[in-house]
Design an enzyme around this catalytic site. Structure first.
Site, PDB file in Angstrom:
ATOM      1  CB  THR A 188      27.595  67.547  43.035  1.00 14.69           C
ATOM      2  OG1 THR A 188      27.279  66.484  42.124  1.00 14.69           O
ATOM      3  CG2 THR A 188      26.737  68.755  42.732  1.00 14.69           C
TER       4      THR A 188
ATOM      5  CE1 TYR B  43      21.107  59.068  38.160  1.00 17.83           C
ATOM      6  CE2 TYR B  43      21.880  59.556  35.937  1.00 17.83           C
ATOM      7  CZ  TYR B  43      21.524  59.982  37.204  1.00 17.83           C
ATOM      8  OH  TYR B  43      21.583  61.326  37.521  1.00 17.83           O
TER       9      TYR B  43
ATOM     10  CB  SER C 135      19.801  63.272  34.780  1.00 18.28           C
ATOM     11  OG  SER C 135      21.029  63.268  34.090  1.00 18.28           O
TER      12      SER C 135
ATOM     13  CB  ILE D 108      21.736  69.549  42.885  1.00 20.53           C
ATOM     14  CG1 ILE D 108      22.814  69.477  41.784  1.00 20.53           C
ATOM     15  CG2 ILE D 108      20.455  70.178  42.344  1.00 20.53           C
ATOM     16  CD1 ILE D 108      22.477  68.527  40.633  1.00 20.53           C
TER      17      ILE D 108
ATOM     18  CE  LYS E 222      18.229  60.981  38.178  1.00 16.15           C
ATOM     19  NZ  LYS E 222      17.679  61.776  39.292  1.00 16.15           N
TER      20      LYS E 222
HETATM   21  P1  NAP Z   1      25.446  64.766  45.731  1.00 13.45           P
HETATM   22  O1  NAP Z   1      26.234  66.020  45.722  1.00 13.45           O
HETATM   23  O2  NAP Z   1      26.150  63.468  45.861  1.00 13.45           O
HETATM   24  O3  NAP Z   1      24.355  64.906  46.909  1.00 13.45           O
HETATM   25  C1  NAP Z   1      23.408  63.894  47.099  1.00 13.45           C
HETATM   26  C2  NAP Z   1      22.504  64.274  48.264  1.00 13.45           C
HETATM   27  O4  NAP Z   1      21.436  63.335  48.340  1.00 13.45           O
HETATM   28  C3  NAP Z   1      23.210  64.232  49.589  1.00 13.45           C
HETATM   29  O5  NAP Z   1      22.629  65.200  50.437  1.00 13.45           O
HETATM   30  C4  NAP Z   1      22.912  62.811  50.124  1.00 13.45           C
HETATM   31  O6  NAP Z   1      23.041  62.836  51.530  1.00 13.45           O
HETATM   32  C5  NAP Z   1      21.476  62.646  49.609  1.00 13.45           C
HETATM   33  N1  NAP Z   1      21.018  61.291  49.331  1.00 13.45           N
HETATM   34  C6  NAP Z   1      21.621  60.304  48.620  1.00 13.45           C
HETATM   35  N2  NAP Z   1      20.846  59.199  48.564  1.00 13.45           N
HETATM   36  C7  NAP Z   1      19.713  59.488  49.248  1.00 13.45           C
HETATM   37  C8  NAP Z   1      18.530  58.770  49.553  1.00 13.45           C
HETATM   38  N3  NAP Z   1      18.340  57.493  49.168  1.00 13.45           N
HETATM   39  N4  NAP Z   1      17.552  59.392  50.261  1.00 13.45           N
HETATM   40  C9  NAP Z   1      17.712  60.661  50.676  1.00 13.45           C
HETATM   41  N5  NAP Z   1      18.815  61.402  50.435  1.00 13.45           N
HETATM   42  C10 NAP Z   1      19.800  60.813  49.730  1.00 13.45           C
HETATM   43  O7  NAP Z   1      24.530  64.610  44.434  1.00 13.45           O
HETATM   44  P2  NAP Z   1      24.017  65.709  43.369  1.00 13.45           P
HETATM   45  O8  NAP Z   1      24.971  65.770  42.264  1.00 13.45           O
HETATM   46  O9  NAP Z   1      23.609  66.944  44.068  1.00 13.45           O
HETATM   47  O10 NAP Z   1      22.728  64.934  42.789  1.00 13.45           O
HETATM   48  C11 NAP Z   1      21.440  65.207  43.241  1.00 13.45           C
HETATM   49  C12 NAP Z   1      20.437  64.787  42.190  1.00 13.45           C
HETATM   50  O11 NAP Z   1      20.735  65.438  40.964  1.00 13.45           O
HETATM   51  C13 NAP Z   1      20.378  63.284  41.883  1.00 13.45           C
HETATM   52  O12 NAP Z   1      19.024  62.912  41.710  1.00 13.45           O
HETATM   53  C14 NAP Z   1      21.113  63.168  40.572  1.00 13.45           C
HETATM   54  O13 NAP Z   1      20.644  62.084  39.808  1.00 13.45           O
HETATM   55  C15 NAP Z   1      20.745  64.490  39.926  1.00 13.45           C
HETATM   56  N6  NAP Z   1      21.682  64.913  38.882  1.00 13.45           N
HETATM   57  C16 NAP Z   1      22.976  65.210  39.207  1.00 13.45           C
HETATM   58  C17 NAP Z   1      23.833  65.614  38.194  1.00 13.45           C
HETATM   59  C18 NAP Z   1      25.277  65.988  38.457  1.00 13.45           C
HETATM   60  O14 NAP Z   1      26.051  66.084  37.493  1.00 13.45           O
HETATM   61  N7  NAP Z   1      25.668  66.213  39.698  1.00 13.45           N
HETATM   62  C19 NAP Z   1      23.377  65.698  36.875  1.00 13.45           C
HETATM   63  C20 NAP Z   1      22.071  65.383  36.608  1.00 13.45           C
HETATM   64  C21 NAP Z   1      21.225  64.990  37.622  1.00 13.45           C
HETATM   65  P3  NAP Z   1      23.187  61.479  52.422  1.00 13.45           P
HETATM   66  O15 NAP Z   1      24.437  60.799  51.972  1.00 13.45           O
HETATM   67  O16 NAP Z   1      23.224  61.966  53.842  1.00 13.45           O
HETATM   68  O17 NAP Z   1      21.957  60.686  52.138  1.00 13.45           O
END
Ligand code: NAP
Length: 284
Positions: free
Chosen positions: A221, A186, A173, A48, A190
């Site tokens: 993702t 978690y 979320s 995202i 959120k």
């Molecule tokens: P993702 O594809 O796993 O990507 C996570 C990104 O965050 C990566 O660039 C990772 O890179 C970085 N990251 C992880 N921990 C970190 C930290 N402590 N400090 C800085 N960077 C960090 O995850 P995503 O699905 O895009 O999720 C992003 C956000 O959306 C999260 O807050 C999640 O709770 C929220 N969200 C996701 C979903 C879903 O279904 N995907 C739904 C609701 C909310 P590095 O490994 O290099 O750090």
């Protein structure tokens, strides 16, 4: 509750007109609504956050990319530069004070100021019982997901104030509204972000800084795949929303346009909102 926001609103200026344009692949021109602006996006090398970073840059902003791993930062920066976009990057684990300082320094060095902060980085190191979660787990999840956005914003705030206006977008979320089983801490983190959004919106309105929040549903993702697997029980028992037809899983790009809009002058009268991007609404 209403009064402080009203005082802040009095100071919000009317939207400014935007003249910058970019030629698209089909030869037509589109407005660069974020031209001459600088955006800091945490957790922006994948999923995202990467999609949001790309969209903000496509809409004219210079974007400071960041995440924990140098190789991910390098890859994301190289990809977006190859697309002709204006980006820089630095390592920033949002839970580490020195990394947050480095992120602020990078933004100031390369761009001289900051207009937008988008806090995407979030973690969930545990699938299990809420009440059996260790203190370490509570500290890790609340530290990265809730405390870090507030602390980073406090470090960036003087530089956003200098610009006379600003926009902050937190990423919560759908779990803030409908808790996912076995992701209890978690879920709590959120939900806390919904409150943080409203509190900061009130506090920062007099500074003309808007604070809004995105609540994605399940998005395709790496992180989303884990939720989809572990959340099977939730989807079949509790979670039966009126999903848009035809059914589809959300894509990272579904979260990007709304963030660009929330940063743009078109949203200059919007603050304190929590917006679900989930194919349904928890308010139905
Ligand atoms: P993702 O594809 O796993 O990507 C996570 C990104 O965050 C990566 O660039 C990772 O890179 C970085 N990251 C992880 N921990 C970190 C930290 N402590 N400090 C800085 N960077 C960090 O995850 P995503 O699905 O895009 O999720 C992003 C956000 O959306 C999260 O807050 C999640 O709770 C929220 N969200 C996701 C979903 C879903 O279904 N995907 C739904 C609701 C909310 P590095 O490994 O290099 O750090």
């Amino acid at each position: 509750m209403f009064r402080p926001l009203i005082q802040g609103w009095k100071r919000l200026p009317a939207p400014v007109s935007v003249l910058s344009v970019r030629s698209t692949s089909n030869g037509s021109n589109c407005r660069l609504t974020l031209a001459n602006k600088v955006a800091v996006v945490t957790g922006s090398t994948n999923g995202i956050g990467f999609s949001i970073a790309r969209r903000l840059a496509q809409d004219g902003a210079h974007v400071v990319i960041s995440s924990r791993k140098q190789q991910n930062v390098d890859r994301a920066v190289a990809t977006l530069k190859e697309e002709g976009l204006s980006v820089t990057g630095t390592v920033c684990h949002v839970g580490k004070a020195e990394d947050r300082e480095q992120l602020v320094a990078t933004a100031l060095e390369s761009c001289g100021g900051v207009d937008f902060l988008v806090c995407v980085a979030g973690v969930n190191p545990l699938v299990g019982s809420t009440l059996r979660s260790s203190e370490q787990i509570w500290d890790k999840i609340l530290g990265v997901n809730v405390k870090a956005p507030a602390l980073l914003l406090s470090q960036l705030l003087p530089h956003m104030e200098n610009r006379g206006q600003g926009s902050v977008v937190l990423v919560s979320s759908i779990a803030a509204y409908i808790p996912f089983p076995k992701l209890g801490v978690y879920n709590v983190s959120k939900t806390a972000l919904l409150g943080l959004t409203k509190t900061l919106a009130v506090e920062l309105a007099p500074k003309n800084i808007r604070v809004n929040c995105l609540a994605p549903g399940v998005i395709n993702t790496d992180f989303g795949r884990v939720v989809r697997t572990k959340g099977k029980k939730l989807r079949t028992s509790v979670f039966q929303p009126p999903l848009l037809s035809p059914y589809r899983v959300g894509q990272p790009e579904d979260c990007a346009g709304i963030v660009s809009f929330l940063c743009s002058p078109e949203a200059s009268y919007i603050t304190g909102e929590n917006i679900a991007v989930a194919g349904w609404s928890p308010h139905l």
